[in-house]
Design a protein around this motif. Structure first.
Motif, PDB file in Angstrom:
ATOM      1  N   PRO A  19       0.803  -1.233   0.000  1.00  0.00           N
ATOM      2  CA  PRO A  19       0.000   0.000   0.000  1.00  0.00           C
ATOM      3  C   PRO A  19       0.833   1.280   0.000  1.00  0.00           C
ATOM      4  O   PRO A  19       0.466   2.255  -0.675  1.00  0.00           O
ATOM      5  CB  PRO A  19      -0.837  -0.124   1.271  1.00  0.00           C
ATOM      6  N   ALA A  20       1.944   1.303   0.699  1.00  0.00           N
ATOM      7  CA  ALA A  20       2.792   2.504   0.713  1.00  0.00           C
ATOM      8  C   ALA A  20       3.352   2.814  -0.672  1.00  0.00           C
ATOM      9  O   ALA A  20       3.503   3.982  -1.044  1.00  0.00           O
ATOM     10  CB  ALA A  20       3.921   2.340   1.716  1.00  0.00           C
ATOM     11  N   ALA A  21       3.652   1.790  -1.457  1.00  0.00           N
ATOM     12  CA  ALA A  21       4.149   2.003  -2.817  1.00  0.00           C
ATOM     13  C   ALA A  21       3.046   2.570  -3.703  1.00  0.00           C
ATOM     14  O   ALA A  21       3.295   3.460  -4.528  1.00  0.00           O
ATOM     15  CB  ALA A  21       4.682   0.692  -3.397  1.00  0.00           C
ATOM     16  N   GLN A  22       1.840   2.086  -3.528  1.00  0.00           N
ATOM     17  CA  GLN A  22       0.711   2.595  -4.308  1.00  0.00           C
ATOM     18  C   GLN A  22       0.432   4.057  -3.970  1.00  0.00           C
ATOM     19  O   GLN A  22       0.167   4.874  -4.853  1.00  0.00           O
ATOM     20  CB  GLN A  22      -0.516   1.730  -4.066  1.00  0.00           C
ATOM     21  N   GLU A  23       0.528   4.407  -2.682  1.00  0.00           N
ATOM     22  CA  GLU A  23       0.339   5.792  -2.259  1.00  0.00           C
ATOM     23  C   GLU A  23       1.453   6.681  -2.790  1.00  0.00           C
ATOM     24  O   GLU A  23       1.211   7.797  -3.253  1.00  0.00           O
ATOM     25  CB  GLU A  23       0.267   5.879  -0.731  1.00  0.00           C
ATOM     26  N   ALA A  24       2.680   6.194  -2.748  1.00  0.00           N
ATOM     27  CA  ALA A  24       3.813   6.968  -3.261  1.00  0.00           C
ATOM     28  C   ALA A  24       3.641   7.261  -4.749  1.00  0.00           C
ATOM     29  O   ALA A  24       3.886   8.383  -5.198  1.00  0.00           O
ATOM     30  CB  ALA A  24       5.115   6.215  -3.006  1.00  0.00           C
ATOM     31  N   GLU A  25       3.203   6.278  -5.500  1.00  0.00           N
ATOM     32  CA  GLU A  25       2.980   6.488  -6.933  1.00  0.00           C
ATOM     33  C   GLU A  25       1.857   7.507  -7.152  1.00  0.00           C
ATOM     34  O   GLU A  25       1.973   8.394  -7.999  1.00  0.00           O
ATOM     35  CB  GLU A  25       2.632   5.170  -7.619  1.00  0.00           C
ATOM     36  N   ARG A  29       2.416  11.112  -9.055  1.00  0.00           N
ATOM     37  CA  ARG A  29       1.709  11.518 -10.276  1.00  0.00           C
ATOM     38  C   ARG A  29       1.098  12.909 -10.134  1.00  0.00           C
ATOM     39  O   ARG A  29       0.922  13.615 -11.124  1.00  0.00           O
ATOM     40  CB  ARG A  29       0.656  10.486 -10.652  1.00  0.00           C
ATOM     41  N   GLN A  30       0.796  13.333  -8.918  1.00  0.00           N
ATOM     42  CA  GLN A  30       0.199  14.651  -8.682  1.00  0.00           C
ATOM     43  C   GLN A  30       1.221  15.782  -8.702  1.00  0.00           C
ATOM     44  O   GLN A  30       0.832  16.947  -8.839  1.00  0.00           O
ATOM     45  CB  GLN A  30      -0.519  14.669  -7.333  1.00  0.00           C
ATOM     46  N   VAL A  31       2.487  15.466  -8.543  1.00  0.00           N
ATOM     47  CA  VAL A  31       3.513  16.506  -8.442  1.00  0.00           C
ATOM     48  C   VAL A  31       3.448  17.457  -9.637  1.00  0.00           C
ATOM     49  O   VAL A  31       3.544  18.675  -9.479  1.00  0.00           O
ATOM     50  CB  VAL A  31       4.921  15.883  -8.279  1.00  0.00           C
ATOM     51  N   GLY A  32       3.276  16.928 -10.823  1.00  0.00           N
ATOM     52  CA  GLY A  32       3.243  17.768 -12.019  1.00  0.00           C
ATOM     53  C   GLY A  32       2.141  18.810 -12.001  1.00  0.00           C
ATOM     54  O   GLY A  32       2.311  19.912 -12.534  1.00  0.00           O
ATOM     55  N   LEU A  38       7.177  23.146 -12.894  1.00  0.00           N
ATOM     56  CA  LEU A  38       7.291  22.046 -13.848  1.00  0.00           C
ATOM     57  C   LEU A  38       6.538  22.346 -15.136  1.00  0.00           C
ATOM     58  O   LEU A  38       5.327  22.528 -15.141  1.00  0.00           O
ATOM     59  CB  LEU A  38       6.770  20.745 -13.229  1.00  0.00           C
ATOM     60  N   ARG A  39       7.274  22.384 -16.246  1.00  0.00           N
ATOM     61  CA  ARG A  39       6.654  22.555 -17.565  1.00  0.00           C
ATOM     62  C   ARG A  39       6.123  21.226 -18.086  1.00  0.00           C
ATOM     63  O   ARG A  39       5.142  21.191 -18.811  1.00  0.00           O
ATOM     64  CB  ARG A  39       7.671  23.099 -18.558  1.00  0.00           C
ATOM     65  N   GLU A  40       6.819  20.148 -17.751  1.00  0.00           N
ATOM     66  CA  GLU A  40       6.410  18.786 -18.124  1.00  0.00           C
ATOM     67  C   GLU A  40       6.655  17.892 -16.931  1.00  0.00           C
ATOM     68  O   GLU A  40       7.566  18.134 -16.137  1.00  0.00           O
ATOM     69  CB  GLU A  40       7.241  18.259 -19.304  1.00  0.00           C
ATOM     70  N   TRP A  41       5.871  16.803 -16.839  1.00  0.00           N
ATOM     71  CA  TRP A  41       6.043  15.838 -15.758  1.00  0.00           C
ATOM     72  C   TRP A  41       5.571  14.484 -16.263  1.00  0.00           C
ATOM     73  O   TRP A  41       4.418  14.313 -16.639  1.00  0.00           O
ATOM     74  CB  TRP A  41       5.237  16.259 -14.538  1.00  0.00           C
ATOM     75  N   THR A  42       6.472  13.525 -16.279  1.00  0.00           N
ATOM     76  CA  THR A  42       6.158  12.164 -16.715  1.00  0.00           C
ATOM     77  C   THR A  42       6.513  11.203 -15.598  1.00  0.00           C
ATOM     78  O   THR A  42       7.591  11.306 -15.009  1.00  0.00           O
ATOM     79  CB  THR A  42       6.971  11.796 -17.982  1.00  0.00           C
ATOM     80  N   VAL A  43       5.606  10.278 -15.307  1.00  0.00           N
ATOM     81  CA  VAL A  43       5.805   9.262 -14.280  1.00  0.00           C
ATOM     82  C   VAL A  43       5.494   7.915 -14.908  1.00  0.00           C
ATOM     83  O   VAL A  43       4.479   7.760 -15.594  1.00  0.00           O
ATOM     84  CB  VAL A  43       4.865   9.487 -13.072  1.00  0.00           C
TER      85      VAL A  43
END
Length: 97
Positions: A19-25, A29-32, A38-43
């Motif tokens: 679950p912690a890995a799923q939350e981290a992902e 993804r929201q950071v962008g 940030l002009r671009e953000w890819t995860v």
């Protein structure tokens, strides 16, 4: 322009089912959307099964070193870092374009 690249590798015992890995992902993804520099953000999750492979990559684009510094100290970015610190190690590269 500076391309910011980060590769995350889970610590022993952590998988995508953790679950912690799923939350981290999710937060990553929201950071962008949350960090204005940030002009671009890819995860993306790594699809390779090679032992040397990392688990997740993020690639961002900022205008210059000042924007990179503001991104690094941004509160939402710091929140993401705190989550990832618990479950992974990482390497970075900042490439001038």
């Amino acid at each position: 322009m500076i391309r910011h690249i980060v590769l995350f590798k889970f610590k022993d015992g952590i998988t995508w089912e953790t679950p912690a890995a799923q939350e981290a992902e999710r937060v990553c993804r929201q950071v962008g959307a949350e960090v204005p520099e940030l002009r671009e953000w890819t995860v993306g999750r790594n699809v390779s099964s090679r032992p040397i492979a990392y688990d997740l990559a993020v690639i961002g684009l900022v205008d210059d070193e000042d924007a990179l510094e503001r991104y690094l100290v941004d509160p939402f970015h710091q929140k993401a870092i705190a989550i990832w610190r618990e479950i992974s190690d990482w390497v970075i590269a900042d490439i001038e374009e």
